[in-house]
Design an enzyme around this catalytic site. Structure first.
Site, PDB file in Angstrom:
ATOM      1  N   ALA A  98      12.945  27.656 -12.637  1.00 47.85           N
ATOM      2  CA  ALA A  98      12.517  26.303 -12.280  1.00 47.85           C
ATOM      3  C   ALA A  98      11.963  26.257 -10.868  1.00 47.85           C
ATOM      4  O   ALA A  98      11.394  25.247 -10.457  1.00 47.85           O
ATOM      5  CB  ALA A  98      13.690  25.345 -12.411  1.00 47.85           C
TER       6      ALA A  98
ATOM      7  N   MET B 266      -0.319  23.244 -10.151  1.00 46.33           N
ATOM      8  CA  MET B 266       0.164  24.616  -9.953  1.00 46.33           C
ATOM      9  C   MET B 266      -0.875  25.641 -10.413  1.00 46.33           C
ATOM     10  O   MET B 266      -1.023  26.696  -9.786  1.00 46.33           O
ATOM     11  CB  MET B 266       1.487  24.823 -10.710  1.00 46.33           C
ATOM     12  CG  MET B 266       2.706  24.374  -9.941  1.00 46.33           C
ATOM     13  SD  MET B 266       2.830  25.146  -8.304  1.00 46.33           S
ATOM     14  CE  MET B 266       2.823  26.873  -8.725  1.00 46.33           C
TER      15      MET B 266
ATOM     16  N   THR C 229      14.585  22.241 -10.129  1.00 43.21           N
ATOM     17  CA  THR C 229      15.232  22.896  -8.982  1.00 43.21           C
ATOM     18  C   THR C 229      16.578  22.258  -8.674  1.00 43.21           C
ATOM     19  O   THR C 229      17.553  22.949  -8.360  1.00 43.21           O
ATOM     20  CB  THR C 229      14.307  22.811  -7.751  1.00 43.21           C
ATOM     21  OG1 THR C 229      13.070  23.416  -8.101  1.00 43.21           O
ATOM     22  CG2 THR C 229      14.906  23.522  -6.553  1.00 43.21           C
TER      23      THR C 229
ATOM     24  N   LYS D  81       5.234  13.552 -10.663  1.00 41.86           N
ATOM     25  CA  LYS D  81       6.160  14.502 -11.312  1.00 41.86           C
ATOM     26  C   LYS D  81       6.726  13.912 -12.599  1.00 41.86           C
ATOM     27  O   LYS D  81       7.173  12.765 -12.623  1.00 41.86           O
ATOM     28  CB  LYS D  81       7.287  14.899 -10.353  1.00 41.86           C
ATOM     29  CG  LYS D  81       8.233  15.918 -10.987  1.00 41.86           C
ATOM     30  CD  LYS D  81       9.033  16.690  -9.988  1.00 41.86           C
ATOM     31  CE  LYS D  81      10.001  17.660 -10.675  1.00 41.86           C
ATOM     32  NZ  LYS D  81       9.330  18.710 -11.472  1.00 41.86           N
TER      33      LYS D  81
ATOM     34  N   GLY E 172      -4.132  22.359 -13.738  1.00 42.69           N
ATOM     35  CA  GLY E 172      -3.135  21.493 -13.103  1.00 42.69           C
ATOM     36  C   GLY E 172      -2.924  21.848 -11.636  1.00 42.69           C
ATOM     37  O   GLY E 172      -3.564  22.757 -11.095  1.00 42.69           O
TER      38      GLY E 172
ATOM     39  N   HIS F 109      10.151  14.284  -4.855  1.00 41.28           N
ATOM     40  CA  HIS F 109       8.902  14.886  -5.347  1.00 41.28           C
ATOM     41  C   HIS F 109       7.785  13.845  -5.380  1.00 41.28           C
ATOM     42  O   HIS F 109       8.043  12.651  -5.405  1.00 41.28           O
ATOM     43  CB  HIS F 109       9.080  15.457  -6.758  1.00 41.28           C
ATOM     44  CG  HIS F 109       9.694  16.830  -6.773  1.00 41.28           C
ATOM     45  ND1 HIS F 109      11.048  17.022  -6.774  1.00 41.28           N
ATOM     46  CD2 HIS F 109       9.138  18.070  -6.784  1.00 41.28           C
ATOM     47  CE1 HIS F 109      11.314  18.321  -6.786  1.00 41.28           C
ATOM     48  NE2 HIS F 109      10.168  18.980  -6.785  1.00 41.28           N
ATOM     49  N   HIS F 110       6.574  14.346  -5.487  1.00 45.24           N
ATOM     50  CA  HIS F 110       5.366  13.534  -5.558  1.00 45.24           C
ATOM     51  C   HIS F 110       5.409  12.546  -6.727  1.00 45.24           C
ATOM     52  O   HIS F 110       6.144  12.741  -7.695  1.00 45.24           O
ATOM     53  CB  HIS F 110       4.132  14.442  -5.683  1.00 45.24           C
ATOM     54  CG  HIS F 110       4.196  15.374  -6.868  1.00 45.24           C
ATOM     55  ND1 HIS F 110       3.663  15.042  -8.086  1.00 45.24           N
ATOM     56  CD2 HIS F 110       4.735  16.607  -7.030  1.00 45.24           C
ATOM     57  CE1 HIS F 110       3.850  16.027  -8.949  1.00 45.24           C
ATOM     58  NE2 HIS F 110       4.506  17.000  -8.331  1.00 45.24           N
TER      59      HIS F 110
END
Ligand code: NAD
Length: 259
Positions: free
Chosen positions: A116, A13, A159, A152, A11, A148-149
């Site tokens: 998170a 991350m 967060t 998501k 992924g 966010h992108h």
């Protein structure tokens, strides 16, 4: 040398963690795991272990697992860490109370760090928000906005919820009782003491958060912008190295950073 296993390695991350690991000399990647069907690893750097689909097998090779997958994978990943006798850093967001209960249970027998947001900046921001909210009365309205992108999965972001918890802690209230998640369809004035959460989705943004403290005639804006995923990856890798030396228990980035 701390041996780590990356869960969700294919992924966004996971790939950021693999790339960032090259600059962490105190750890080595011993295992990479993703879902069956996503295991084509032609993009892996030379020397990386092959992508597998068995978290338990990975845990047996590692000191610490790092989980950036999806909430549905959490139970299996915790069980794998327990079987393999290794620690686990959990960065996955979108966790429900049942997931947190499972983490608490697992932390009785192993070291677990769940956050998170694994960046230094956001963890410092949470402290600033808590302090500000402990000093400002509830005549100051708290609104949290995040961007966010487009891919998501969860909203509001983990967060934003973490910052909401910080605001609620500062005020001495419960976030769930105070949170207003989006105002679509609400008619009427803002309720005193509400902590508002609003989400925007688009483009490729790694994560922007703004905590707006709005008083009578003045506003304070506390914010953070992630310019890349490297900040989350470097924080999670530092957390893994730290967690490998900790006894069983549940930890946060605040414990690791000594904030
Ligand atoms: P992504 O969709 O790009 O990657 C997730 C990966 O996990 C995918 O490759 C998917 O195949 C894999 N996966 C899903 N279920 C799995 C399973 N059961 N077993 C093995 N692999 C599985 O998502 P991403 O952008 O990399 O984010 C991953 C998670 O991390 C999300 O929950 C995101 O919100 C969170 N996140 C946390 C932080 C932080 O600082 N804690 C920062 C960024 C993202």
């Amino acid at each position: 040398m701390v041996r780590i296993g990356i869960l969700g390695a294919g992924g966004r991350m996971g790939r950021a963690l693999i790339a960032a690991s090259a600059s962490h000399e105190d750890l080595s990647i011993a295992a990479l795991v993703d879902r069956p069907g996503t295991l084509v690893g032609g993009w892996l750097p030379p020397g990386a272990p092959p992508l597998g689909d068995d978290a338990s097998a990975a845990a047996r090779l590692c000191d610490v697992l790092i989980d950036f997958t999806a909430p549905t994978a959490l139970a299996g990943n915790l069980a794998a860490a327990a079987e393999g006798g290794c620690a686990i850093v959990i960065g996955t967001t979108g966790l429900e109370p049942s997931h947190h209960a499972a983490i608490d249970e697992a932390a009785a027998g192993l070291a677990v760090l769940q956050s998170a947001n694994t960046s230094l900046g956001v963890n410092l921001l949470a402290i600033l928000v808590e302090q500000a909210c402990s000093r400002l009365g509830d005549s100051w309205d708290v609104e949290i906005v995040e961007l966010h992108h487009r891919q998501k999965a969860d909203a509001p972001s983990g967060t934003a919820l973490m910052l909401g918890q910080a605001a609620a802690r500062g005020r001495g209230v419960d976030l769930e009782a105070s949170a207003v998640r989006g105002r679509d369809g609400i008619i009427g004035p803002r309720s005193r003491g509400a902590i508002g959460l609003a989400s925007l989705r688009g483009g490729t943004a790694a994560g922007d958060h703004l905590v707006l403290l709005a008083g009578d005639g003045e506003r304070i804006e506390l914010g953070h912008r992630a310019e890349s995923r490297d900040i989350f990856a470097n924080g999670a890798l530092a957390a893994a190295t730290w967690l490998a030396k900790q006894p069983a228990g549940r930890y946060t980035m605040r414990d690791m950073l000594g904030l």
